[in-house]
Write a protein that holds these residues in place. Sequence first.
Motif, short mmCIF file in Angstrom:
data_model
loop_
_atom_site.label_atom_id
_atom_site.label_comp_id
_atom_site.label_asym_id
_atom_site.label_seq_id
_atom_site.Cartn_x
_atom_site.Cartn_y
_atom_site.Cartn_z
N THR A 68 -5.42 13.35 5.66
CA THR A 68 -6.34 13.07 4.54
C THR A 68 -7.63 13.86 4.71
OG1 THR A 68 -5.41 10.85 4.24
CG2 THR A 68 -7.63 11.24 3.37
N ASP B 40 -7.07 17.66 4.05
CA ASP B 40 -6.92 17.96 2.63
C ASP B 40 -8.22 17.74 1.86
OD1 ASP B 40 -4.29 18.55 3.16
OD2 ASP B 40 -3.46 17.05 1.78
N GLN C 87 -3.61 8.54 -0.83
CA GLN C 87 -2.32 8.03 -1.31
C GLN C 87 -1.14 8.90 -0.86
OE1 GLN C 87 -3.52 7.70 -5.50
NE2 GLN C 87 -2.99 5.55 -5.36
N ARG C 88 -1.40 10.13 -0.53
CA ARG C 88 -0.34 11.02 -0.06
C ARG C 88 0.13 10.66 1.35
NH1 ARG C 88 -3.57 16.56 -1.31
NH2 ARG C 88 -3.99 16.13 -3.52
N TYR C 89 -0.76 10.08 2.15
CA TYR C 89 -0.50 9.94 3.58
C TYR C 89 -0.44 8.50 4.09
CZ TYR C 89 -1.48 14.87 3.19
OH TYR C 89 -1.45 16.19 2.80
#
Length: 128
Positions: free
Chosen positions: A47, A50, A104-106
């Motif tokens: 996170t 990114d 939310q990706r990780y």
Amino acid sequence: MWEVVKKNRPGKVSMNLKYSELACKCGYSNCHFTLLYYPSIDAFNYTRNDFGEPIIMTSAFRCQSHNTDVGGVDESYHTKGMAHDLMPVNREDDAFDRLHEIAQRYYDVVIPYHSKGFIHCHKLGVEK
């Protein structure tokens, strides 16, 4: 997956994360350790990378006493070292929204508390 370390351990667990950022913030004299959950630490690192900007970790591991003091739920993921409450250093709305989207990706669970200025994130662990 888990590791127990001394609460006052110096140094960094990763390039962008100090052990002290993961430690319970209670100040109780009987709180001596931090429980690290590496899948959550990995999620934070991804996170942070990114996001490309510093992130404040307002809460990570909590001892049971501190969790009770702050109104945490029973069986809180914070008491298992699996949860992080994150806040962008840049307090602009777009930074908060961007951090929410990236987290939310990780992380498996991401709950924004926009009015309080932080995002609760946790990994579910092996039972997922």
